[in-house]
Design a protein around this motif. Structure first.
Motif, PDB file in Angstrom:
ATOM      1  N   ARG A 226      19.742 -41.064  16.009  1.00 23.96           N
ATOM      2  CA  ARG A 226      20.648 -42.196  15.795  1.00 23.96           C
ATOM      3  C   ARG A 226      22.207 -41.832  16.213  1.00 23.96           C
ATOM      4  NH1 ARG A 226      22.643 -45.493  10.489  1.00 23.96           N
ATOM      5  NH2 ARG A 226      24.098 -46.970  11.551  1.00 23.96           N
ATOM      6  N   ASP A 227      22.353 -40.664  15.546  1.00 21.32           N
ATOM      7  CA  ASP A 227      23.894 -40.068  15.785  1.00 21.32           C
ATOM      8  C   ASP A 227      24.047 -39.552  17.344  1.00 21.32           C
ATOM      9  OD1 ASP A 227      24.844 -40.497  13.238  1.00 21.32           O
ATOM     10  OD2 ASP A 227      24.359 -38.589  12.411  1.00 21.32           O
ATOM     11  N   HIS A 228      23.188 -38.955  17.627  1.00 22.01           N
ATOM     12  CA  HIS A 228      23.109 -38.339  19.060  1.00 22.01           C
ATOM     13  C   HIS A 228      23.181 -39.775  20.264  1.00 22.01           C
ATOM     14  CE1 HIS A 228      21.396 -35.067  17.237  1.00 22.01           C
ATOM     15  NE2 HIS A 228      22.113 -34.450  17.933  1.00 22.01           N
ATOM     16  N   LEU A 229      22.652 -40.749  19.863  1.00 23.83           N
ATOM     17  CA  LEU A 229      22.532 -42.007  20.750  1.00 23.83           C
ATOM     18  C   LEU A 229      23.780 -42.548  20.805  1.00 23.83           C
ATOM     19  CD1 LEU A 229      18.946 -43.182  20.119  1.00 23.83           C
ATOM     20  CD2 LEU A 229      19.675 -42.358  22.357  1.00 23.83           C
ATOM     21  N   ARG A 230      24.292 -42.718  19.489  1.00 24.61           N
ATOM     22  CA  ARG A 230      25.553 -43.594  19.268  1.00 24.61           C
ATOM     23  C   ARG A 230      26.916 -42.785  19.739  1.00 24.61           C
ATOM     24  NH1 ARG A 230      26.506 -45.883  13.331  1.00 24.61           N
ATOM     25  NH2 ARG A 230      26.268 -43.790  13.060  1.00 24.61           N
ATOM     26  N   LYS A 231      26.730 -41.595  19.538  1.00 23.03           N
ATOM     27  CA  LYS A 231      27.822 -40.773  19.969  1.00 23.03           C
ATOM     28  C   LYS A 231      27.794 -40.603  21.582  1.00 23.03           C
ATOM     29  CE  LYS A 231      29.511 -36.042  20.167  1.00 23.03           C
ATOM     30  NZ  LYS A 231      29.581 -35.981  21.668  1.00 23.03           N
ATOM     31  N   ALA A 232      26.937 -40.614  22.249  1.00 25.32           N
ATOM     32  CA  ALA A 232      26.763 -40.482  23.712  1.00 25.32           C
ATOM     33  C   ALA A 232      27.075 -41.953  24.252  1.00 25.32           C
ATOM     34  CB  ALA A 232      25.540 -40.072  24.074  1.00 25.32           C
ATOM     35  N   GLU A 233      26.591 -42.891  23.715  1.00 23.87           N
ATOM     36  CA  GLU A 233      26.775 -44.364  24.243  1.00 23.87           C
ATOM     37  C   GLU A 233      28.244 -44.824  24.135  1.00 23.87           C
ATOM     38  OE1 GLU A 233      24.474 -45.810  26.118  1.00 23.87           O
ATOM     39  OE2 GLU A 233      22.894 -44.513  25.935  1.00 23.87           O
TER      40      GLU A 233
ATOM     41  N   ASN B 129      32.607 -50.771  24.884  1.00 23.13           N
ATOM     42  CA  ASN B 129      32.128 -50.619  26.265  1.00 23.13           C
ATOM     43  C   ASN B 129      31.183 -49.608  26.144  1.00 23.13           C
ATOM     44  OD1 ASN B 129      32.027 -51.291  29.146  1.00 23.13           O
ATOM     45  ND2 ASN B 129      32.784 -49.161  29.642  1.00 23.13           N
ATOM     46  N   TYR B 130      29.846 -49.815  26.590  1.00 24.13           N
ATOM     47  CA  TYR B 130      28.636 -49.071  26.562  1.00 24.13           C
ATOM     48  C   TYR B 130      28.459 -48.045  27.645  1.00 24.13           C
ATOM     49  CZ  TYR B 130      28.136 -51.981  22.376  1.00 24.13           C
ATOM     50  OH  TYR B 130      28.461 -52.402  21.297  1.00 24.13           O
ATOM     51  N   THR B 131      28.714 -46.791  27.693  1.00 23.84           N
ATOM     52  CA  THR B 131      28.510 -45.929  28.850  1.00 23.84           C
ATOM     53  C   THR B 131      27.797 -44.872  28.526  1.00 23.84           C
ATOM     54  OG1 THR B 131      30.425 -44.490  28.046  1.00 23.84           O
ATOM     55  CG2 THR B 131      30.874 -46.416  29.481  1.00 23.84           C
ATOM     56  N   TRP B 132      27.038 -44.472  29.563  1.00 24.18           N
ATOM     57  CA  TRP B 132      26.119 -43.130  29.541  1.00 24.18           C
ATOM     58  C   TRP B 132      26.766 -42.089  28.878  1.00 24.18           C
ATOM     59  CZ3 TRP B 132      21.011 -43.263  29.578  1.00 24.18           C
ATOM     60  CH2 TRP B 132      20.290 -44.334  29.936  1.00 24.18           C
ATOM     61  N   GLY B 133      25.872 -41.125  28.042  1.00 25.32           N
ATOM     62  CA  GLY B 133      26.672 -39.955  27.540  1.00 25.32           C
ATOM     63  C   GLY B 133      26.205 -38.832  28.379  1.00 25.32           C
TER      64      GLY B 133
END
Length: 210
Positions: A145-152, A165-169
Motif C-alpha cells: 500500500r505505501d509503495h503504491l500510494r507514494k508513487a501514484e 492528480n494520479y500519475t505514474w511513479g
C-alpha cells in the motif's frame, strides 16, 4: 500454480496516444510466451487516431482486446474507472497493469516475469532497466500500500482548483492476481497530505533498513 502455467492479461489505459500505440503496442503483442496472454486496452475517450490504430492492430492480433471509458465524470477517479473496466474484462489469472509509454526491449519479457516472480507474492512491482527487469515482491496488497500510494500521488494545481492528480511513479508495471486486483482500486481515491506522504516515505525507509 506452476510458473509454467501462469497466464497474463496485460492491461493499460490510453488517452490520445495513437503514436505511442503505433510504436510500442506491437512489442507487447509479439511476446514469446507459451502459457498464453492477452492485451487489453482501455481507451479513455481519445480524440486523436487512437481508435483507428487499435482497429487496425486488432485485425492483425487476435489476442488484442479493446474497450473504452464512458463519458468523463468529474466526480469519479478516471484511473480507478479504467482499471475496474480492464479487470472485469480480463480472462487470465494474473494481471499486469502498465502504461503504453513503457517500452519492451525484448520478446521474452513475460517469460522473465513468470520465471522470477515469488510464488508466495500476491502483488509484484516491476522495474525496467538497462540491466533487465527487477521485481519487488509483496505478501499482499496491504503490504504494498505505501509503495503504491507514494508513487501514484502528486498534488498539483489544475487551473483554478486543486485536486489529487494520479500519475505514474517510478515502477513500470504491477503484477497481481486477478482475484485480488480489485483491492488496489481503493488506493486511487485516498487523499494524502504532505505529512502523510512524509510518513509513508519514512515507513518505506524503515522497512528497507530491517
Amino acid at each position: 500454480m506452476n510458473k509454467k502455467e501462469r497466464s497474463f492479461s496485460i492491461m493499460m489505459a490510453v488517452h490520445d496516444q495513437a503514436r505511442e500505440l503505433e510504436e510500442n503496442l506491437p512489442l507487447y503483442l509479439t511476446q514469446e510466451y507459451e502459457p498464453g496472454y492477452e492485451v487489453i486496452i482501455i481507451d479513455d475517450t481519445s480524440t486523436d487516431d487512437t481508435t483507428d490504430v487499435l482497429k487496425r492492430l486488432k485485425g492483425e492480433y487476435k489476442h488484442l482486446y479493446t474497450t473504452f471509458l464512458p463519458k468523463p465524470n468529474r466526480l469519479l477517479v478516471h484511473k480507478k474507472m479504467a482499471l475496474n473496466i480492464g479487470i472485469k474484462a480480463a480472462k487470465k489469472d494474473w494481471i499486469i497493469i502498465t502504461k503504453i509509454n513503457t517500452r519492451l526491449e525484448a520478446t521474452d519479457v513475460l517469460q522473465s516475469i513468470a520465471e522470477n516472480m515469488d510464488d508466495d507474492a500476491e502483488l509484484t512491482l516491476g522495474y525496467m532497466g538497462k540491466k533487465g527487469i527487477r521485481l519487488q515482491s509483496f505478501a499482499d496488497c496491504q503490504d504494498a500500500r505505501d509503495h503504491l500510494r507514494k508513487a501514484e500521488r502528486r498534488l498539483k494545481k489544475v487551473r483554478d482548483r486543486k485536486r489529487m492528480n494520479y500519475t505514474w511513479g517510478r515502477y513500470d508495471f504491477i503484477v497481481i492476481r486477478k482475484d485480488q486486483a480489485q483491492q488496489i482500486l481503493n488506493f486511487y481515491e485516498e487523499k494524502i497530505s504532505a505529512w502523510s506522504l512524509l510518513g509513508i516515505r519514512l515507513r518505506i525507509i524503515f522497512k528497507n533498513l530491517f
